[in-house]
Design an enzyme around this catalytic site. Structure first.
Site, PDB file in Angstrom:
ATOM      1  N   GLU A  94     -13.635 -47.905   4.035  1.00 10.56           N
ATOM      2  CA  GLU A  94     -14.831 -48.453   4.652  1.00 10.56           C
ATOM      3  C   GLU A  94     -15.483 -49.538   3.808  1.00 10.56           C
ATOM      4  O   GLU A  94     -15.325 -49.584   2.590  1.00 10.56           O
ATOM      5  CB  GLU A  94     -15.823 -47.328   4.925  1.00 10.56           C
ATOM      6  CG  GLU A  94     -16.198 -46.583   3.689  1.00 10.56           C
ATOM      7  CD  GLU A  94     -16.778 -45.203   3.967  1.00 10.56           C
ATOM      8  OE1 GLU A  94     -16.618 -44.703   5.086  1.00 10.56           O
ATOM      9  OE2 GLU A  94     -17.394 -44.659   3.049  1.00 10.56           O
ATOM     10  N   CYS A 107     -20.616 -53.562   0.139  1.00 10.98           N
ATOM     11  CA  CYS A 107     -19.929 -52.568  -0.691  1.00 10.98           C
ATOM     12  C   CYS A 107     -18.498 -52.461  -0.193  1.00 10.98           C
ATOM     13  O   CYS A 107     -18.268 -52.204   0.988  1.00 10.98           O
ATOM     14  CB  CYS A 107     -20.645 -51.233  -0.544  1.00 10.98           C
ATOM     15  SG  CYS A 107     -19.733 -49.879  -1.279  1.00 10.98           S
ATOM     16  N   CYS A 114      -8.822 -41.440  -3.686  1.00 13.87           N
ATOM     17  CA  CYS A 114      -9.009 -41.666  -5.119  1.00 13.87           C
ATOM     18  C   CYS A 114      -8.415 -40.484  -5.880  1.00 13.87           C
ATOM     19  O   CYS A 114      -8.585 -39.333  -5.486  1.00 13.87           O
ATOM     20  CB  CYS A 114     -10.492 -41.799  -5.446  1.00 13.87           C
ATOM     21  SG  CYS A 114     -10.789 -42.147  -7.197  1.00 13.87           S
ATOM     22  N   CYS A 118     -13.604 -36.601  -8.606  1.00 15.23           N
ATOM     23  CA  CYS A 118     -14.901 -36.129  -9.104  1.00 15.23           C
ATOM     24  C   CYS A 118     -15.423 -35.010  -8.193  1.00 15.23           C
ATOM     25  O   CYS A 118     -15.221 -35.043  -6.980  1.00 15.23           O
ATOM     26  CB  CYS A 118     -15.901 -37.283  -9.142  1.00 15.23           C
ATOM     27  SG  CYS A 118     -15.375 -38.605 -10.247  1.00 15.23           S
ATOM     28  N   CYS A 121     -17.661 -35.970  -5.050  1.00  9.68           N
ATOM     29  CA  CYS A 121     -17.305 -37.165  -4.274  1.00  9.68           C
ATOM     30  C   CYS A 121     -16.333 -36.810  -3.156  1.00  9.68           C
ATOM     31  O   CYS A 121     -15.265 -36.252  -3.413  1.00  9.68           O
ATOM     32  CB  CYS A 121     -16.689 -38.212  -5.195  1.00  9.68           C
ATOM     33  SG  CYS A 121     -16.083 -39.655  -4.301  1.00  9.68           S
ATOM     34  N   CYS A 356     -20.207 -43.353   0.876  1.00 10.54           N
ATOM     35  CA  CYS A 356     -18.848 -43.415   0.374  1.00 10.54           C
ATOM     36  C   CYS A 356     -17.988 -42.258   0.874  1.00 10.54           C
ATOM     37  O   CYS A 356     -18.267 -41.107   0.604  1.00 10.54           O
ATOM     38  CB  CYS A 356     -18.900 -43.397  -1.148  1.00 10.54           C
ATOM     39  SG  CYS A 356     -17.339 -43.179  -1.950  1.00 10.54           S
TER      40      CYS A 356
END
Ligand code: SAH
Ligand code: SF4
Length: 391
Positions: A94, A107, A114, A118, A121, A356
């Site tokens: 996105e 952004c 990923c 984390c 996240c 995010c």
């Protein structure tokens, strides 16, 4: 066998020059191509009217301008706009545009998923799919910039001599932050190639202080970025000591705080401003106590920085909660009272889940409809954490 077309969005200025030379064309053709593509947003090679017909025909055969296909385009009440982009194989990334009075921030994402994983996240929870190409990264800016420019009420083209200009009547992208999905410094070459285009006067001409790379702390790549393309740096800290950061940001086990902060100090002389930004996501009962605020003050005492406190954006699988606003304020006060610069990031785009990994997670997870309904309506009050980075 059909050879796949080259995506011209993949080339920075040097690569475009090399490509054009390989086609036996004069060097200025590369500059013309850059301007047609990045400054004027033209994707149809036939429209590039000052290129010789034979060159155009040759290009059409071999090349294309191919941004990521848009799956979803959402506009929030506050003007925040979010695009969900198809990266193939059921994955999506996105981009989010955040308009403000004095700026417009885009952004963008650097990876599908990923690998850093984390704790807090949702992109990390989706796992890693693949690196985006430099064309897919800069293509997010290419797409948003030209779409917004051409919308009524956004900006108006003015025919000034010798080069036409743009009169900004509304939204336009003045800042780019690499804070979408993915760890930019784990896709280093493609990210740097895209950053160079953002800064290049023949493309987007953004100043280095208006382009921010956010990293969870890939130490060797922080050093390389200082040499290759020193834009503004935001470091995702989230904990004042190694024991906690090891748990929240697993990459800390490889690059612990001492090494990370040393890399930050080495970066500072190259940074476009005389400070770095540290991001600190406020997690209820995990990293938000007075004792931890004081520990953070001690940790960062010798480094010129601004601390950005980010209200946690919860998602069901995390098992974590957002710190209450009074706690965030008390934490901020301790930092401020000790002379540090700290801000609490305000939320944006609440009504469109402009956060995010949230929306992309929905798309990937098509099967879990019931859970998603809960996620959309009851639990999540999404936010973005992108604004006012360069204040
Ligand atoms: N991988 C890079 C950039 C993308 S994440 C990085 O970690 O810095 C961008 C920012 O959003 C990071 O500071 C990250 O820690 C933060 N973030 C991720 N998930 C979040 C969540 N659920 N709530 C609030 N901030 C979050
Ligand atoms: Fe990756 Fe950044 Fe999310 Fe961590 S916060 S999992 S590094 S995208």
């Amino acid at each position: 066998m059909i050879t796949p077309r080259i995506n011209l969005l993949d080339f920075d200025a040097d690569q475009m020059a090399a490509y054009v030379a390989g086609l036996n064309e004069k060097p200025f053709r590369a500059k013309q191509l850059m301007q047609w593509i990045h400054q004027r947003g033209v994707s149809n090679i036939n429209e590039m009217s000052d290129l010789a017909k034979s060159f155009r025909a040759n290009l059409i055969d071999k090349a294309e301008i191919a941004p990521l296909p848009v799956i979803k385009d959402e506009l929030a009440n506050d003007g925040t706009r979010k695009w969900l982009l198809d990266v193939g194989a059921g994955n999506a990334v996105e981009s989010v545009f955040i308009p403000e009075d004095d700026r417009g921030t885009l952004c963008i994402s650097s990876q599908a998923g990923c690998a850093v994983n984390c704790r807090f996240c949702s992109t990390g929870h989706q796992g890693f799919s693949r690196n985006l190409t430099s064309g897919e990264i800069i293509g997010q800016l290419w797409f948003a910039e030209h779409l917004l420019r051409n919308e009524p009420g956004a900006v108006r083209r003015i025919e000034t001599y010798p080069t036409p200009g743009w009169e900004h009547t509304g939204r336009v992208i003045s800042n780019v932050v690499m804070m979408g999905m993915g760890e930019p410094l784990l896709n280093y070459d493609n990210v740097v190639s895209a950053l160079r285009l953002m800064l290049d006067d023949r493309a987007y001409g953004l100043s280095r202080r208006r382009v921010t790379v956010s990293t969870s702390g890939v130490v060797p790549m922080i050093d390389r970025l200082a040499q290759d393309c020193p834009v503004a740096l935001a470091v995702s800290l989230h904990a004042p000591n190694d024991a906690l950061r090891d748990q929240l940001v697993p990459l800390n086990q490889k690059y612990p705080l001492r090494e990370l902060l040393a890399a930050c100090e080495r970066y500072l002389p190259f940074a476009p401003r005389d400070f770095l930004t540290f991001e600190y996501c406020m997690l209820d009962g995990v990293n938000d106590s007075d004792v931890q605020a004081k520990e953070l003050v001690r940790l960062l005492a010798n480094i010129k920085c601004k601390i950005n406190l980010i209200p946690f954006n919860p998602f069901p699988e995390s098992g974590l909660k957002r710190s209450p606003p009074q706690r965030v304020q008390a934490f901020a006060n301790i930092l401020l009272d000790s002379g540090m610069v700290a801000t609490v990031r305000k939320t944006r785009g609440d009504d469109i889940a402009a956060a995010c990994g949230q929306l992309a997670g929905d798309v990937i997870d098509r099967t879990r409809v019931r859970e998603r309904a809960v996620h959309d309506n009851e639990i999540i009050q999404p936010i973005t954490w992108l604004n006012r980075l360069d204040d």
